[in-house]
Design an enzyme around this catalytic site. Structure first.
Site: not given
Ligand code: DX5
Ligand code: ZN
Length: 218
Positions: A12, A37, A39, A41, A70, A72, A141, A179
């Site tokens: 990540s 990965h 992330d 957000m 990913h 979020m 998660m 994760d």
């Protein structure tokens, strides 16, 4: 999608140095990581803000690694085309988001990207059952999403096992990703429960020897 390893490692970049991202990506690529990965957000779905499509686009130009994005974010369906155009290979979105699940999966597929669904710790395994045959991966998660460096929640292990068992029935090639708080000890527990893609941020990017860190998770 043609991975050489049965257990796949997805570092990540949330724990990388965003000002030295190219170098950090080269390090994990050289260490034999299978994916990257990313992330994303939005400060709404989770109480933190990270990066978006422009950064994914730059990463795409910098590497040929498989990009596992990913999301979020509260309304993933509105951003699928943008992440697809930026170069995502897989897009995972939360079953708890505001977007209609089947429609979002179809939109990801139509954009030529692999779809995946994510469950937060408080969401039961059964929430993804109706979609297992339509997706490439489920992300379980193992911390509350939002921040790197948290402790692994051992009580997520039965959820991994339940999803693996159902997937063996309806979609045996489904990947299960974990994760949050993944280190060699917790990686072992997740693999035993049926996970085959391990995300790890602080453990990998905080290691003095990144190659050894990647290998120790496998
Ligand atoms: C948390 C993110 C994770 C995070 C994992 O919301 O989804 O990908 O970077 O970090 P570690 O491995 O440090 O728990
Ligand atoms: Zn993540």
């Amino acid at each position: 999608m043609d991975f050489k390893n049965k257990i796949k490692i997805s570092p990540s970049i949330l724990s990388a140095d965003y000002a030295a991202l190219r170098e950090d990506i080269e390090k994990v690529n050289k260490a034999g990581a299978d994916m990257l990965h990313v992330d994303v957000m939005d400060g709404h779905f989770v109480p933190n803000i990270s990066i978006g499509p422009p950064v994914v686009k730059s990463i795409r130009k910098a590497t040929d690694m498989f990009l596992d994005c990913h999301l979020m974010i509260s309304d993933p369906i509105d951003y699928i085309d943008s992440f697809a155009k930026s170069g995502a290979d897989l897009i995972s979105f939360h079953v708890e988001s505001n977007s209609p699940v089947s429609e979002t999966i179809e939109k990801i597929k139509a954009a030529g990207v692999l779809p995946a669904l994510v469950v937060k710790p408080g969401t039961p395994a059964e929430a993804v059952f109706p979609y297992l045959k339509d997706i490439a991966m489920v992300l379980v998660m193992t911390v509350e999403p939002g921040f790197g460096g948290q402790s692994f929640m051992e009580n997520m292990l039965p959820k991994i096992k339940t999803i693996r068992e159902e997937a063996n029935r309806v979609n045996p090639s489904l990947m299960i990703q974990v994760d949050g708080g993944i280190v060699p000890e917790t990686a072992k527990l997740c693999v035993a429960a049926g996970a085959d893609v391990l995300v790890s941020g602080s453990y990998i990017f905080g290691a003095a020897d990144i190659e050894r860190a990647v290998e120790s998770l496998r």
